[in-house]
Motif scaffolding. Sequence first.
Motif, short mmCIF file in Angstrom:
data_model
loop_
_atom_site.label_atom_id
_atom_site.label_comp_id
_atom_site.label_asym_id
_atom_site.label_seq_id
_atom_site.Cartn_x
_atom_site.Cartn_y
_atom_site.Cartn_z
N LEU A 39 0.82 -1.21 0.00
CA LEU A 39 0.00 0.00 0.00
C LEU A 39 0.86 1.26 0.00
N LEU A 40 2.06 1.17 0.59
CA LEU A 40 2.93 2.34 0.71
C LEU A 40 3.88 2.49 -0.47
N GLU A 41 3.76 1.63 -1.47
CA GLU A 41 4.66 1.68 -2.61
C GLU A 41 3.97 2.29 -3.82
N GLY A 42 4.74 2.83 -4.75
CA GLY A 42 4.19 3.36 -5.99
C GLY A 42 3.95 4.86 -5.94
N ASN A 43 3.69 5.43 -7.09
CA ASN A 43 3.52 6.89 -7.20
C ASN A 43 2.26 7.41 -6.50
N ASP A 44 1.24 6.57 -6.40
CA ASP A 44 -0.02 7.00 -5.80
C ASP A 44 -0.15 6.57 -4.33
N ALA A 45 0.95 6.14 -3.73
CA ALA A 45 0.89 5.67 -2.34
C ALA A 45 0.49 6.81 -1.41
N PRO A 46 -0.35 6.55 -0.41
CA PRO A 46 -0.77 7.61 0.51
C PRO A 46 0.35 7.99 1.47
N PRO A 47 0.32 9.20 2.02
CA PRO A 47 1.29 9.57 3.06
C PRO A 47 1.04 8.78 4.33
N HIS A 81 14.78 -2.46 7.06
CA HIS A 81 13.54 -2.14 6.34
C HIS A 81 12.96 -0.82 6.83
N LEU A 82 12.99 -0.57 8.14
CA LEU A 82 12.50 0.69 8.68
C LEU A 82 13.34 1.86 8.18
N ALA A 83 14.66 1.70 8.19
CA ALA A 83 15.55 2.77 7.73
C ALA A 83 15.31 3.08 6.25
N GLU A 84 15.09 2.05 5.45
CA GLU A 84 14.82 2.25 4.02
C GLU A 84 13.46 2.89 3.80
N ALA A 85 12.46 2.45 4.56
CA ALA A 85 11.12 3.01 4.42
C ALA A 85 11.12 4.50 4.76
N ALA A 86 11.94 4.88 5.74
CA ALA A 86 11.99 6.28 6.18
C ALA A 86 12.53 7.20 5.10
N GLU A 87 13.14 6.65 4.08
CA GLU A 87 13.68 7.47 2.98
C GLU A 87 12.65 7.72 1.88
N ARG A 88 11.53 7.01 1.94
CA ARG A 88 10.50 7.22 0.92
C ARG A 88 9.83 8.58 1.13
N PRO A 89 9.48 9.25 0.06
CA PRO A 89 8.89 10.59 0.22
C PRO A 89 7.54 10.59 0.91
N ASN A 90 6.83 9.48 0.87
CA ASN A 90 5.49 9.44 1.47
C ASN A 90 5.48 8.86 2.88
N VAL A 91 6.64 8.44 3.38
CA VAL A 91 6.70 7.79 4.69
C VAL A 91 7.52 8.63 5.66
N SER A 92 6.98 8.87 6.83
CA SER A 92 7.69 9.59 7.90
C SER A 92 7.68 8.71 9.14
N ILE A 93 8.87 8.40 9.65
CA ILE A 93 8.99 7.57 10.85
C ILE A 93 9.65 8.40 11.95
N GLN A 94 9.01 8.43 13.12
CA GLN A 94 9.54 9.15 14.27
C GLN A 94 9.66 8.20 15.46
N VAL A 95 10.73 8.35 16.20
CA VAL A 95 10.96 7.53 17.39
C VAL A 95 10.63 8.36 18.63
N LEU A 96 9.87 7.77 19.53
CA LEU A 96 9.55 8.42 20.80
C LEU A 96 10.47 7.83 21.88
N PRO A 97 11.49 8.57 22.31
CA PRO A 97 12.46 8.01 23.27
C PRO A 97 11.86 7.76 24.64
N PHE A 98 12.46 6.83 25.37
CA PHE A 98 12.02 6.56 26.74
C PHE A 98 12.06 7.82 27.60
N GLY A 99 13.02 8.69 27.35
CA GLY A 99 13.24 9.84 28.21
C GLY A 99 12.12 10.86 28.24
N VAL A 100 11.13 10.77 27.34
CA VAL A 100 10.06 11.77 27.34
C VAL A 100 9.11 11.57 28.51
#
Length: 280
Positions: free
Chosen positions: A151-159, A185-204
């Motif tokens: 679903l996250l692949e291709g030109n029409d993939a949603p954000p 796989h997570l690191a590669e996915a994070a480079e896609r223009p439609n995918v944004s990955i954020q980490v929530l650290p324990f320290g918050v």
Amino acid sequence: MPSRRVITGRSQEPRRRFAEELRLLRTEKGDSLRQLEVVLGWSASTFGKMEGGQSLGSPEIVEALDQHYGTKPMLLTLWELAVADPSQFKEQYRRYMTLEAEAVGLWHYGGGTVHGLLQTPEYARELLAAGGTNGEELNQQVEARAGRGKLLEGNDAPPFRAILSEAVLRHSMRDAAGWRGQLEHLAEAAERPNVSIQVLPFGVGLHGLMDTAVTFLRLLDGRPVAYAENDMRGELVEESGRVERLHRTYDVVRDLALNPAESRSFILRMLEDLPCEPST
């Protein structure tokens, strides 16, 4: 007060009985869905979905309906039975999967596991097996999750934005090679223009989604819905007020998380810290 109907074989299933009772009470009172909207304040479409069995609504709506029809606490009791019925969880999840495939935007927070759209087949297999799935059913579910990721692949993939608690990245797989593959796989996915990955650290520290994983979907008509789950149950949330409250909590968590660039660096550092694979 309207008389209660005798439970028949047709309406013993809790969710169906609840929807039938809503329709019967409204027609007996002579209300239209639009009149309910004016009198009670929730949208006509919300009441229509509850009567059609697509949504159970919230306890606040059901209490208002009980008051309106003079049936307190009958409707709330039926609602509680419908919510507790295990069969409705599977029905809601099937509906969520249909909506996910049609969504034009997705936002997720996960506190324990990688979202299904970002799972490798190896991660999915170990996770599902740990939950008791085995045999041919296991193979089928792993294949289905691999298909979801497309679903996250291709030109029409949603954000898609995924906020992952640091705990997700610390719960490594027993299969060391499989875990390395999942992090890559997570690191590669994070480079896609439609995918944004954020980490929530324990320290918050503590936050409003500590015990809840949630995914928001933006549908074709612009309407947002949410699927919230914990260790015991999942719920498809469609009532706009509840979705909005969940989204405000999600926004607070997003502001606590590392930004996407920092998060990708965090994942890459975890990869560097993994033991080297033995040479062949």
